[in-house]
Scaffold this active site. Structure first.
Site, PDB file in Angstrom:
ATOM      1  N   GLU A  76      52.775  26.486  14.604  1.00  0.00           N
ATOM      2  CA  GLU A  76      53.710  25.318  14.222  1.00  0.00           C
ATOM      3  C   GLU A  76      53.301  24.936  12.948  1.00  0.00           C
ATOM      4  O   GLU A  76      54.261  24.593  12.045  1.00  0.00           O
ATOM      5  CB  GLU A  76      53.792  24.256  15.264  1.00  0.00           C
ATOM      6  CG  GLU A  76      54.188  24.460  16.598  1.00  0.00           C
ATOM      7  CD  GLU A  76      53.992  23.581  17.645  1.00  0.00           C
ATOM      8  OE1 GLU A  76      55.084  22.820  17.995  1.00  0.00           O
ATOM      9  OE2 GLU A  76      52.867  23.208  17.943  1.00  0.00           O
ATOM     10  N   LYS A  84      62.344  17.244  18.883  1.00  0.00           N
ATOM     11  CA  LYS A  84      61.565  18.622  18.635  1.00  0.00           C
ATOM     12  C   LYS A  84      62.235  19.829  19.681  1.00  0.00           C
ATOM     13  O   LYS A  84      61.706  20.101  20.596  1.00  0.00           O
ATOM     14  CB  LYS A  84      60.121  18.587  18.954  1.00  0.00           C
ATOM     15  CG  LYS A  84      59.465  19.732  18.225  1.00  0.00           C
ATOM     16  CD  LYS A  84      57.919  19.436  18.669  1.00  0.00           C
ATOM     17  CE  LYS A  84      57.342  20.609  18.032  1.00  0.00           C
ATOM     18  NZ  LYS A  84      55.642  20.473  17.949  1.00  0.00           N
TER      19      LYS A  84
END
Length: 118
Positions: free
Chosen positions: A22, A100
């Site tokens: 990420e 998200k």
């Protein structure tokens, strides 16, 4: 007072998350704001100086999304809420939702979000 300013779907590309991939690859984040305050003055005066500039709110959110990496979207939402609230004492309450949609979870989801209220 039940007056509100809402901004939905403010987009930014950030590198937030617990996992190394990420931090390396990044992903899309979307933020919704719901701000409670007294809008009686600007509703009569039609004067931008008596309300909160929506454009500056959106810019602040994008700065936070694209800025310093955090591991948790809870932290990102809290930073946004605290920063907006500290700059605008006229706000009586603020809710910040960070979405998200590509969160790395094993189940298929259309979205994962966290809402922080101050």
């Amino acid at each position: 007072m039940s007056d509100k300013i809402s901004l939905k779907g403010i987009w930014g590309f950030g590198y937030h998350g617990v996992f190394d991939h990420e931090a390396k690859n990044g992903q899309d984040f979307f933020v919704d704001l719901e701000i409670s305050l007294d809008l009686s003055k600007p509703s009569r005066s039609d004067n931008l100086a008596e309300t909160i500039d929506y454009g500056s709110l959106a810019d602040l959110v994008v700065e936070e999304i694209t800025g310093e990496r955090v591991q948790l979207i809870e932290r990102l939402a809290g930073r946004i809420a605290d920063r907006i609230k500290s700059g605008h004492p006229e706000i009586t309450a603020i809710a910040v939702t960070v979405h998200k949609p590509k969160a790395p979870v094993s189940a298929q989801t259309s979205d994962i979000s966290v809402t922080i209220t101050r």
